[in-house]
Design a protein around this motif. Structure first.
Motif, mmCIF file in Angstrom:
data_model
loop_
_atom_site.group_PDB
_atom_site.id
_atom_site.type_symbol
_atom_site.label_atom_id
_atom_site.label_comp_id
_atom_site.label_asym_id
_atom_site.label_seq_id
_atom_site.Cartn_x
_atom_site.Cartn_y
_atom_site.Cartn_z
ATOM 1 N N ALA A 124 12.838 8.883 -36.185
ATOM 2 C CA ALA A 124 14.294 8.733 -36.159
ATOM 3 C C ALA A 124 14.726 7.908 -34.954
ATOM 4 C CB ALA A 124 14.959 10.107 -36.135
ATOM 5 N N SER A 125 14.238 8.275 -33.776
ATOM 6 C CA SER A 125 14.626 7.558 -32.567
ATOM 7 C C SER A 125 14.075 6.133 -32.559
ATOM 8 C CB SER A 125 14.153 8.310 -31.324
ATOM 9 O OG SER A 125 12.748 8.513 -31.361
ATOM 10 N N GLY A 126 12.831 5.971 -33.023
ATOM 11 C CA GLY A 126 12.228 4.642 -33.054
ATOM 12 C C GLY A 126 12.935 3.704 -34.014
ATOM 13 N N GLY A 127 13.199 4.189 -35.243
ATOM 14 C CA GLY A 127 13.879 3.363 -36.232
ATOM 15 C C GLY A 127 15.279 2.989 -35.795
ATOM 16 N N MET A 128 16.022 3.941 -35.221
ATOM 17 C CA MET A 128 17.375 3.650 -34.761
ATOM 18 C C MET A 128 17.365 2.668 -33.590
ATOM 19 S SD MET A 128 20.473 6.238 -33.687
ATOM 20 C CE MET A 128 19.367 7.308 -32.789
ATOM 21 N N SER A 129 16.431 2.843 -32.667
ATOM 22 C CA SER A 129 16.357 1.926 -31.532
ATOM 23 C C SER A 129 16.105 0.496 -31.993
ATOM 24 C CB SER A 129 15.244 2.362 -30.570
ATOM 25 O OG SER A 129 15.516 3.629 -30.025
ATOM 26 N N ILE A 130 15.188 0.341 -32.946
ATOM 27 C CA ILE A 130 14.888 -1.003 -33.463
ATOM 28 C C ILE A 130 16.105 -1.589 -34.161
ATOM 29 C CG2 ILE A 130 13.513 -2.265 -35.158
ATOM 30 C CD1 ILE A 130 11.252 -0.229 -34.568
ATOM 31 N N THR A 140 -5.844 -2.608 -29.315
ATOM 32 C CA THR A 140 -5.897 -2.222 -27.901
ATOM 33 C C THR A 140 -4.543 -2.371 -27.209
ATOM 34 O OG1 THR A 140 -8.211 -2.898 -27.770
ATOM 35 C CG2 THR A 140 -7.022 -2.690 -25.690
ATOM 36 N N GLY A 141 -3.895 -3.498 -27.431
ATOM 37 C CA GLY A 141 -2.687 -3.808 -26.675
ATOM 38 C C GLY A 141 -1.416 -3.218 -27.221
ATOM 39 N N LEU A 142 -1.423 -2.820 -28.507
ATOM 40 C CA LEU A 142 -0.194 -2.307 -29.111
ATOM 41 C C LEU A 142 -0.370 -0.873 -29.593
ATOM 42 C CD1 LEU A 142 2.681 -3.042 -29.736
ATOM 43 C CD2 LEU A 142 1.934 -4.043 -31.904
ATOM 44 N N PHE A 143 -1.301 -0.654 -30.529
ATOM 45 C CA PHE A 143 -1.461 0.696 -31.085
ATOM 46 C C PHE A 143 -1.867 1.699 -30.002
ATOM 47 C CE2 PHE A 143 -3.770 4.185 -32.961
ATOM 48 C CZ PHE A 143 -3.002 4.528 -34.065
ATOM 49 N N MET A 144 -2.960 1.399 -29.297
ATOM 50 C CA MET A 144 -3.449 2.347 -28.298
ATOM 51 C C MET A 144 -2.499 2.450 -27.106
ATOM 52 S SD MET A 144 -6.053 3.881 -29.420
ATOM 53 C CE MET A 144 -6.403 4.766 -27.900
ATOM 54 N N ASP A 145 -1.874 1.345 -26.746
ATOM 55 C CA ASP A 145 -0.933 1.376 -25.628
ATOM 56 C C ASP A 145 0.226 2.321 -25.931
ATOM 57 O OD1 ASP A 145 0.079 0.184 -23.045
ATOM 58 O OD2 ASP A 145 1.732 -0.328 -24.375
ATOM 59 N N SER A 161 -0.326 9.113 -32.901
ATOM 60 C CA SER A 161 -0.864 8.135 -33.848
ATOM 61 C C SER A 161 0.239 7.521 -34.691
ATOM 62 C CB SER A 161 -1.911 8.799 -34.754
ATOM 63 O OG SER A 161 -3.030 9.220 -34.016
ATOM 64 N N GLU A 162 1.206 8.358 -35.096
ATOM 65 C CA GLU A 162 2.363 7.865 -35.841
ATOM 66 C C GLU A 162 3.163 6.884 -35.000
ATOM 67 O OE1 GLU A 162 3.446 8.203 -38.782
ATOM 68 O OE2 GLU A 162 1.977 9.612 -39.550
ATOM 69 N N TYR A 163 3.291 7.193 -33.734
ATOM 70 C CA TYR A 163 4.042 6.332 -32.820
ATOM 71 C C TYR A 163 3.364 4.964 -32.702
ATOM 72 C CZ TYR A 163 7.112 5.470 -28.808
ATOM 73 O OH TYR A 163 8.058 4.970 -27.955
ATOM 74 N N GLY A 164 2.046 4.970 -32.577
ATOM 75 C CA GLY A 164 1.313 3.714 -32.517
ATOM 76 C C GLY A 164 1.420 2.926 -33.811
ATOM 77 N N PHE A 165 1.347 3.632 -34.946
ATOM 78 C CA PHE A 165 1.504 2.978 -36.252
ATOM 79 C C PHE A 165 2.856 2.287 -36.341
ATOM 80 C CE2 PHE A 165 3.360 3.305 -40.513
ATOM 81 C CZ PHE A 165 2.439 2.598 -41.272
ATOM 82 N N GLY A 166 3.924 3.000 -35.983
ATOM 83 C CA GLY A 166 5.260 2.427 -36.052
ATOM 84 C C GLY A 166 5.410 1.185 -35.186
ATOM 85 N N ALA A 167 4.786 1.192 -34.013
ATOM 86 C CA ALA A 167 4.876 0.044 -33.118
ATOM 87 C C ALA A 167 4.208 -1.186 -33.727
ATOM 88 C CB ALA A 167 4.240 0.386 -31.779
#
Length: 465
Positions: free
Chosen positions: A374-380, A48-53, A329-335
């Motif tokens: 790409a943007s998520g991995g680089m930001s992290i 609820t707090g991470l994936f869905m957010d 969904s991919e974005y939530g998975f990555g988070a």
């Protein structure tokens, strides 16, 4: 053990995507399975707090872009503009130049600032028309679009407005034009090797007698009426050019209209809604440009599209919903994966690589691959390691512009693995499966990754920036 859990979740999602299962279903299963093995009590809060957010946050920002892009592409298709552009390109350049033409159009749109996802929707109708008329197998199309939209104009070409070239500026205090010569060299490497690969692949399928595809197996094919009078090619091109040009101008106009922030006050609101304009300018600009493009296509091609507008719009909306939910969904998975202890340990282990450019390239591309972004991995990677990269680069006499260009290009390396949101969107729009078409996309992925190593080698051999 924690690293193996994170990698197992990634492997499960990649396998599910490749086997044709819905990522919308398997992204939360894979992510929460990893949380279950790490801390069972955290499964529900993480969902609820991470994936869905994160998933809902992505949809909030980008669903209008997907929707307008899908409608724009559908109208380009129904109006016959795609067929007009294809006919003109064949007359002008010859039947053998289909692949370079598609790559060039994708590159022009992305370099003009149009979102990668929008490019997929906009280019697909006339890419399919061109491939069908010339007899090039449809399964080559995703790799062709990926070369034009997901590679050199995304992160290598100096000045590109794509987010992968903008993120490093805040960490290294550089500009989008950082290391221009290295960016040009990397771009040329990707273009030459990529086009050579696609041409060899086309010739091999031609020798094998393979055509566009079996009509029984083809899905999501463009539906242009056969008995229409085609518009002049310049008129057909106008909406595409307009989207790129207006996106450029809206990016500059919107901050002038609204200032640094905007406070929305309406009688029914209990409190004003504050919007930071800098964070939303790029999205608003693309949406405004696409809306303008839709209006132009509607006006210029109204007689042709009016009878199929209702059905076409329903198809476009369905496609936009599927594409956006896949990517969200991919974005939530990555988070979720990025929050696990295994991911943190892996990030720390990457910092032990001694060479600063190699360290940065490996760290960014691996994290982009794991998160599928790409943007998520680089930001992290840059948030955790930028200070170390800068210190090592200063000690070695490496300009920060080179760090910028290597980070940007590395983010577009292994990010296009099977679970990547852009890849899944591209395959969904083209009506193909991973099994049919991912091999070509992966080849482009390897070429992009090799380009980073090539640029690093060029810098150390010549010192050029």
């Amino acid at each position: 053990m924690s690293i193996l859990i994170a990698l197992a979740a990634l492997g499960l999602l990649m396998l599910a995507a490749y086997r044709g299962y819905s990522v919308i279903l398997f992204a939360p299963i894979a992510a929460l399975g990893a949380v279950l093995l790490t801390d069972p009590s955290a499964v529900a809060p993480a969902f609820t707090g991470l994936f869905m957010d994160k998933m809902v946050g992505f949809i909030k920002l980008y669903f209008p872009v997907f929707l307008l892009g899908a409608v724009f592409g559908k109208l380009i298709e129904l109006s016959g503009f795609s067929r007009s552009i294809v006919a003109a390109a064949i007359r002008l350049l010859g039947r053998k130049q289909a692949i370079p033409v598609i790559v060039a159009v994708c590159a022009l749109l992305t370099y003009g600032g149009v979102s990668l996802f929008v490019v997929v929707f906009a280019v697909y109708p006339f890419a399919a028309e061109m491939f069908r008329q010339i007899g090039i197998p449809k399964r080559l199309m995703p790799a062709t679009i990926a070369l034009g939209a997901f590679s050199f104009t995304m992160d290598a070409l100096p000045g590109t407005p794509q987010i992968q070239n903008i993120i490093p500026t805040s960490f290294f205090k550089t500009t989008a034009w950082a290391a221009p010569w290295l960016g040009l060299i990397g771009s040329i490497f990707v273009i030459v090797i990529g086009l050579a690969f696609l041409e060899l692949w086309r010739r091999r399928t031609q020798r094998a007698g393979e055509g566009y595809g079996d009509a029984v197996d083809l899905r999501n094919e463009p539906d242009t009426p056969e008995d229409i009078t085609l518009a002049h090619p310049l008129i057909a091109l106008l909406p595409l050019v307009l989207v790129g040009v207006l996106n450029f101008f809206f990016t500059r106009w919107i901050p002038q209209w609204y200032g640094a922030s905007h406070s929305l006050t309406l009688p029914g609101l209990s409190a004003p809604i504050q919007t930071e304009i800098a964070k939303i300018t790029g999205i608003w600009a693309v949406e405004a440009a696409l809306l303008s493009g839709i209006i132009i296509v509607g006006v210029l091609g109204f007689r042709t599209i009016r009878n199929k507008l209702a059905e076409g719009s329903r198809t476009a909306v369905a496609g936009a919903m599927l594409a956006s939910l896949n990517t969200a969904s991919e974005y939530g998975f990555g988070a979720v994966i990025a929050a696990l202890p295994g991911f943190v340990l892996l990030s720390q282990a990457l910092q032990t690589i001694p060479n600063p450019l190699v360290n940065e390239a490996v760290s960014v591309t691996l994290l982009a691959g794991i998160t599928g972004s790409a943007s998520g991995g680089m930001s992290i990677a840059l948030a955790a390691m930028a200070d170390n990269f800068i210190a090592s680069a200063n000690a070695a006499g490496i300009p920060l512009e080179v760090l910028h260009r290597v980070a940007s290009m590395a983010s577009g390396g292994m990010d296009t693995l099977p679970h990547n949101g852009a890849v899944i969107t591209l395959l969904a729009v083209t009506g193909l499966t991973h099994r049919q078409a991912y091999g070509g996309i992966f080849a482009i992925t390897l070429i992009k990754t090799l380009a980073v190593a090539f640029v690093i080698a060029v810098f150390y051999l010549t010192g050029i920036v």
